[in-house]
Design a protein around this motif. Sequence first.
Motif, mmCIF file in Angstrom:
data_model
loop_
_atom_site.group_PDB
_atom_site.id
_atom_site.type_symbol
_atom_site.label_atom_id
_atom_site.label_comp_id
_atom_site.label_asym_id
_atom_site.label_seq_id
_atom_site.Cartn_x
_atom_site.Cartn_y
_atom_site.Cartn_z
ATOM 1 N N ALA A 91 32.958 36.255 45.891
ATOM 2 C CA ALA A 91 32.638 35.730 44.560
ATOM 3 C C ALA A 91 31.164 35.945 44.226
ATOM 4 O O ALA A 91 30.818 36.225 43.076
ATOM 5 N N CYS A 92 30.304 35.810 45.231
ATOM 6 C CA CYS A 92 28.871 36.062 45.018
ATOM 7 C C CYS A 92 28.631 37.506 44.592
ATOM 8 O O CYS A 92 27.885 37.777 43.642
ATOM 9 N N ALA A 93 29.275 38.440 45.293
ATOM 10 C CA ALA A 93 29.104 39.857 44.975
ATOM 11 C C ALA A 93 29.620 40.178 43.575
ATOM 12 O O ALA A 93 29.025 40.989 42.846
ATOM 13 N N GLU A 94 30.703 39.534 43.173
ATOM 14 C CA GLU A 94 31.277 39.769 41.844
ATOM 15 C C GLU A 94 30.318 39.305 40.741
ATOM 16 O O GLU A 94 30.084 40.027 39.766
ATOM 17 N N VAL A 95 29.759 38.109 40.904
ATOM 18 C CA VAL A 95 28.817 37.597 39.902
ATOM 19 C C VAL A 95 27.544 38.447 39.881
ATOM 20 O O VAL A 95 27.004 38.758 38.813
ATOM 21 N N ALA A 185 17.930 41.140 46.329
ATOM 22 C CA ALA A 185 19.026 40.782 45.427
ATOM 23 C C ALA A 185 20.187 40.174 46.210
ATOM 24 O O ALA A 185 20.328 40.379 47.417
ATOM 25 N N ALA A 186 21.021 39.421 45.509
ATOM 26 C CA ALA A 186 22.271 38.919 46.090
ATOM 27 C C ALA A 186 23.343 40.011 45.969
ATOM 28 O O ALA A 186 23.294 40.817 45.042
ATOM 29 N N PRO A 187 24.294 40.104 46.904
ATOM 30 C CA PRO A 187 24.481 39.195 48.038
ATOM 31 C C PRO A 187 23.673 39.542 49.275
ATOM 32 O O PRO A 187 23.767 38.844 50.275
ATOM 33 N N GLN A 188 22.859 40.616 49.216
ATOM 34 C CA GLN A 188 22.167 41.044 50.431
ATOM 35 C C GLN A 188 21.214 39.977 50.967
ATOM 36 O O GLN A 188 21.080 39.820 52.175
ATOM 37 N N VAL A 189 20.539 39.234 50.069
ATOM 38 C CA VAL A 189 19.627 38.202 50.553
ATOM 39 C C VAL A 189 20.374 37.185 51.412
ATOM 40 O O VAL A 189 19.853 36.690 52.427
ATOM 41 N N ALA A 190 21.621 36.867 51.038
ATOM 42 C CA ALA A 190 22.433 35.932 51.815
ATOM 43 C C ALA A 190 22.929 36.574 53.107
ATOM 44 O O ALA A 190 22.968 35.916 54.156
ATOM 45 N N ASP A 191 23.289 37.860 53.056
ATOM 46 C CA ASP A 191 23.654 38.580 54.283
ATOM 47 C C ASP A 191 22.520 38.481 55.302
ATOM 48 O O ASP A 191 22.728 38.172 56.471
ATOM 49 N N GLU A 192 21.305 38.756 54.825
ATOM 50 C CA GLU A 192 20.152 38.764 55.721
ATOM 51 C C GLU A 192 19.821 37.364 56.225
ATOM 52 O O GLU A 192 19.404 37.200 57.382
ATOM 53 N N ALA A 261 26.835 20.094 44.040
ATOM 54 C CA ALA A 261 28.056 20.156 44.848
ATOM 55 C C ALA A 261 28.074 21.390 45.743
ATOM 56 O O ALA A 261 28.722 21.392 46.800
ATOM 57 N N GLY A 262 27.367 22.441 45.340
ATOM 58 C CA GLY A 262 27.365 23.685 46.112
ATOM 59 C C GLY A 262 26.116 23.916 46.933
ATOM 60 O O GLY A 262 25.952 24.990 47.520
ATOM 61 N N TYR A 263 25.265 22.925 47.013
ATOM 62 C CA TYR A 263 23.971 23.111 47.682
ATOM 63 C C TYR A 263 23.908 22.549 49.095
ATOM 64 O O TYR A 263 22.838 22.485 49.687
ATOM 65 N N TYR A 320 25.477 32.319 49.996
ATOM 66 C CA TYR A 320 26.354 33.026 49.058
ATOM 67 C C TYR A 320 26.678 32.131 47.864
ATOM 68 O O TYR A 320 26.703 32.590 46.715
ATOM 69 N N VAL A 321 26.922 30.858 48.127
ATOM 70 C CA VAL A 321 27.250 29.913 47.054
ATOM 71 C C VAL A 321 26.026 29.626 46.197
ATOM 72 O O VAL A 321 26.094 29.640 44.962
ATOM 73 N N VAL A 322 24.896 29.371 46.840
ATOM 74 C CA VAL A 322 23.674 29.042 46.102
ATOM 75 C C VAL A 322 23.264 30.180 45.174
ATOM 76 O O VAL A 322 22.980 29.967 43.986
ATOM 77 N N THR A 323 23.235 31.390 45.685
ATOM 78 C CA THR A 323 22.802 32.522 44.856
ATOM 79 C C THR A 323 23.800 32.805 43.745
ATOM 80 O O THR A 323 23.409 33.161 42.626
ATOM 81 N N ARG A 324 25.091 32.634 44.031
ATOM 82 C CA ARG A 324 26.100 32.826 42.975
ATOM 83 C C ARG A 324 25.897 31.832 41.841
ATOM 84 O O ARG A 324 25.919 32.208 40.656
ATOM 85 N N LEU A 325 25.701 30.572 42.180
ATOM 86 C CA LEU A 325 25.529 29.541 41.159
ATOM 87 C C LEU A 325 24.295 29.824 40.301
ATOM 88 O O LEU A 325 24.351 29.711 39.063
ATOM 89 N N ILE A 326 23.181 30.160 40.930
ATOM 90 C CA ILE A 326 21.947 30.380 40.178
ATOM 91 C C ILE A 326 22.063 31.603 39.280
ATOM 92 O O ILE A 326 21.682 31.568 38.104
ATOM 93 N N VAL A 327 22.580 32.699 39.813
ATOM 94 C CA VAL A 327 22.738 33.914 39.000
ATOM 95 C C VAL A 327 23.648 33.625 37.806
ATOM 96 O O VAL A 327 23.339 33.977 36.653
#
Length: 336
Positions: A91-95, A185-192, A261-263, A320-327
């Motif tokens: 979902a992060c990658a999609e957003v 960029a996300a999702p790579q920042v979360a991967d790392e 809720a996602g943090y 992944y959740v945090v970056t998705r929500l912010i983006v």
Amino acid sequence: MPFKAEYIWVDGTQPTAKLRSKTKIVEDGAELPIWGFDGSSTNQAPGDKSDCVLKPVFVCPDPIRGGKNVLVMCEVLLIDGTPHPTNTRAACAEVAATFADQEPIFGIEQEYTFFKDGRPLGFPIGGGYPAPQGGYYCGVGSDEVFGRAIVEAHMDLCLEAGLHLSGINAEVMPGQWEFQIGPVAAPQVADELWIARWLLYRVAEDYNVSATLDPKPVKGDWNGAGAHTNFSTKAMREDYKAIITACESMGAEGKLEEHVAGYGAGIDERLTGMHETAPWSKYSYGVSDRGASVRIPWQVEKDGKGYIEDRRPNANCDPYVVTRLIVNTVCSALAE
């Protein structure tokens, strides 16, 4: 000569997921294949339908084993090839793809706490408390800093792995440290960040110390542990109006609840309004204000452009959740 690939994934443990990993031997020159695992042992499947699939999504050199060996961050899939319900990366990658034209990037400040024999590293053996916090932050000396050898080793491993590590520092409580990943960029920042967490846990093993992401590792008058998330888009890096739009968007109707809720689990224990936090139930932003939900650095106001810092994510958050929500929140507002 075959090489070793350490397949790393996020499991289904609730309320806070854990990292898992196992080693695959891969023939030299071969592509990294998908691989299966027992989801019934990772809170991701029942015993009668236990097969889950690991899909490689991010690869870097393995700085512990060296040579041609690699670390492999994986997404978890169902056997039909669709994302597993615990797979938050998809979902992060999609957003991120949806708003790629806005060029969003992140820098995440990962705080963590070393524990040994059931107590934070630096706390007195046999019980009790050390001197009050104050001198430990960015401190030096054996009476103020605990675990530096592990931190230095971890920093070197992250750099050897090619991660976008941008710094480290001792934090406010004894045995508490921070490293920063980004800007990426996300999702790579979360991967790392997940890979960096894995390396932290792994190197701490060698010292018989555990690194924990508990958002409130010690009750009482001690700082919690967060994952302050710095964020900008191309527009924010060019115009202060976009900075204000971004800050306002995260306080829009329903967004406070959605983000909190996602943090990360236990956020109410850390975000109390004390110890450089805003109350979890109220949203605020301000220039140079570490008591706000979102801080605008003073230099950003002065320059009229830059980035913002969401101070709410817990140390134990899923990036992944945090970056998705912010983006999704900020880029949707900027697109309007």
